[in-house]
Scaffold this motif. Structure first.
Motif, mmCIF file in Angstrom:
data_model
loop_
_atom_site.group_PDB
_atom_site.id
_atom_site.type_symbol
_atom_site.label_atom_id
_atom_site.label_comp_id
_atom_site.label_asym_id
_atom_site.label_seq_id
_atom_site.Cartn_x
_atom_site.Cartn_y
_atom_site.Cartn_z
ATOM 1 N N VAL A 76 -9.690 10.772 3.583
ATOM 2 C CA VAL A 76 -8.702 11.208 2.594
ATOM 3 C C VAL A 76 -7.596 11.969 3.313
ATOM 4 N N GLY A 77 -6.362 11.565 3.063
ATOM 5 C CA GLY A 77 -5.212 12.217 3.686
ATOM 6 C C GLY A 77 -4.748 11.564 4.972
ATOM 7 N N SER A 78 -5.549 10.645 5.522
ATOM 8 C CA SER A 78 -5.157 9.974 6.763
ATOM 9 C C SER A 78 -4.033 8.970 6.484
ATOM 10 N N LYS A 79 -3.349 8.557 7.537
ATOM 11 C CA LYS A 79 -2.270 7.573 7.378
ATOM 12 C C LYS A 79 -2.810 6.267 6.799
ATOM 13 N N LYS A 80 -3.987 5.849 7.239
ATOM 14 C CA LYS A 80 -4.585 4.611 6.723
ATOM 15 C C LYS A 80 -4.887 4.730 5.229
ATOM 16 N N TYR A 81 -5.387 5.882 4.808
ATOM 17 C CA TYR A 81 -5.694 6.118 3.398
ATOM 18 C C TYR A 81 -4.415 6.069 2.567
ATOM 19 N N ILE A 82 -3.391 6.754 3.048
ATOM 20 C CA ILE A 82 -2.110 6.789 2.340
ATOM 21 C C ILE A 82 -1.504 5.395 2.274
ATOM 22 N N HIS A 83 -1.544 4.667 3.378
ATOM 23 C CA HIS A 83 -1.012 3.299 3.405
ATOM 24 C C HIS A 83 -1.786 2.413 2.428
ATOM 25 N N PHE A 84 -3.105 2.554 2.401
ATOM 26 C CA PHE A 84 -3.936 1.784 1.473
ATOM 27 C C PHE A 84 -3.515 2.044 0.030
ATOM 28 N N LEU A 85 -3.349 3.319 -0.323
ATOM 29 C CA LEU A 85 -2.948 3.665 -1.686
ATOM 30 C C LEU A 85 -1.564 3.111 -2.020
ATOM 31 N N ALA A 86 -0.670 3.136 -1.053
ATOM 32 C CA ALA A 86 0.690 2.642 -1.280
ATOM 33 C C ALA A 86 0.717 1.131 -1.482
ATOM 34 N N GLU A 87 -0.248 0.415 -0.925
ATOM 35 C CA GLU A 87 -0.271 -1.046 -0.995
ATOM 36 C C GLU A 87 -1.131 -1.599 -2.134
ATOM 37 N N ILE A 88 -1.820 -0.740 -2.860
ATOM 38 C CA ILE A 88 -2.742 -1.197 -3.905
ATOM 39 C C ILE A 88 -2.067 -2.153 -4.891
ATOM 40 N N GLY A 89 -0.908 -1.780 -5.381
ATOM 41 C CA GLY A 89 -0.238 -2.586 -6.406
ATOM 42 C C GLY A 89 0.176 -3.962 -5.949
ATOM 43 N N GLU A 90 0.305 -4.168 -4.647
ATOM 44 C CA GLU A 90 0.733 -5.457 -4.115
ATOM 45 C C GLU A 90 -0.438 -6.352 -3.745
ATOM 46 N N SER A 91 -1.634 -5.828 -3.757
ATOM 47 C CA SER A 91 -2.809 -6.578 -3.332
ATOM 48 C C SER A 91 -3.349 -7.451 -4.471
ATOM 49 N N LYS A 92 -3.261 -8.756 -4.283
ATOM 50 C CA LYS A 92 -3.797 -9.691 -5.291
ATOM 51 C C LYS A 92 -5.306 -9.523 -5.417
ATOM 52 N N GLU A 93 -5.976 -9.286 -4.290
ATOM 53 C CA GLU A 93 -7.426 -9.083 -4.315
ATOM 54 C C GLU A 93 -7.787 -7.835 -5.104
ATOM 55 N N MET A 94 -7.044 -6.777 -4.868
ATOM 56 C CA MET A 94 -7.319 -5.501 -5.550
ATOM 57 C C MET A 94 -7.062 -5.623 -7.051
ATOM 58 N N GLN A 95 -6.049 -6.388 -7.427
ATOM 59 C CA GLN A 95 -5.712 -6.541 -8.844
ATOM 60 C C GLN A 95 -6.812 -7.244 -9.628
ATOM 61 N N LYS A 96 -7.690 -7.953 -8.932
ATOM 62 C CA LYS A 96 -8.810 -8.636 -9.586
ATOM 63 C C LYS A 96 -9.970 -7.683 -9.890
ATOM 64 N N GLU A 97 -9.950 -6.517 -9.279
ATOM 65 C CA GLU A 97 -11.033 -5.548 -9.481
ATOM 66 C C GLU A 97 -11.022 -5.050 -10.931
ATOM 67 N N PRO A 98 -12.198 -4.889 -11.542
ATOM 68 C CA PRO A 98 -12.264 -4.426 -12.933
ATOM 69 C C PRO A 98 -11.649 -3.034 -13.132
ATOM 70 N N ASP A 99 -11.724 -2.199 -12.123
ATOM 71 C CA ASP A 99 -11.199 -0.830 -12.235
ATOM 72 C C ASP A 99 -9.812 -0.681 -11.616
ATOM 73 N N PHE A 100 -9.120 -1.789 -11.427
ATOM 74 C CA PHE A 100 -7.827 -1.759 -10.747
ATOM 75 C C PHE A 100 -6.856 -0.768 -11.382
ATOM 76 N N SER A 101 -6.704 -0.791 -12.690
ATOM 77 C CA SER A 101 -5.700 0.060 -13.336
ATOM 78 C C SER A 101 -5.997 1.541 -13.122
ATOM 79 N N ILE A 102 -7.270 1.905 -13.110
ATOM 80 C CA ILE A 102 -7.636 3.306 -12.893
ATOM 81 C C ILE A 102 -7.381 3.701 -11.434
ATOM 82 N N ILE A 103 -7.770 2.840 -10.505
ATOM 83 C CA ILE A 103 -7.554 3.116 -9.088
ATOM 84 C C ILE A 103 -6.067 3.151 -8.771
#
Length: 85
Positions: free
Chosen positions: A15-42
């Protein structure tokens, strides 16, 4: 929920690392992530986390464009946007 997703996909971001921040910033663009049932909450968590972080460390968020966009002309981008509707 985010912790469960990261564990499920063997992603070990501190938490707080560059990789973590980058991951959070890219969530909305990830087609795979958008398929997750909890996508909107994450995605909502990521948005709040990044907004709070930006308020406390504004220099951390420099404006950057993806290489795919930098290699295009404005006209090419407009044509693509018109096609998208």
């Amino acid at each position: 929920m985010l912790d469960q997703y990261l564990k499920k996909h063997n992603l070990h971001y501190k938490v707080g690392s560059k990789k973590y921040i980058h991951f959070l910033a890219e969530i909305g663009e990830s087609k795979e992530m958008q398929k997750e049932p909890d996508f909107s909450i994450i995605d909502a968590y990521g948005s709040v986390y990044l907004t709070e972080l930006q308020q406390h460390e504004p220099l951390l968020f420099r404006f950057r464009l993806k290489r795919a966009i930098l290699d295009k002309t404005i006209k090419e981008i407009r044509i693509e946007n018109d096609k998208k509707g």
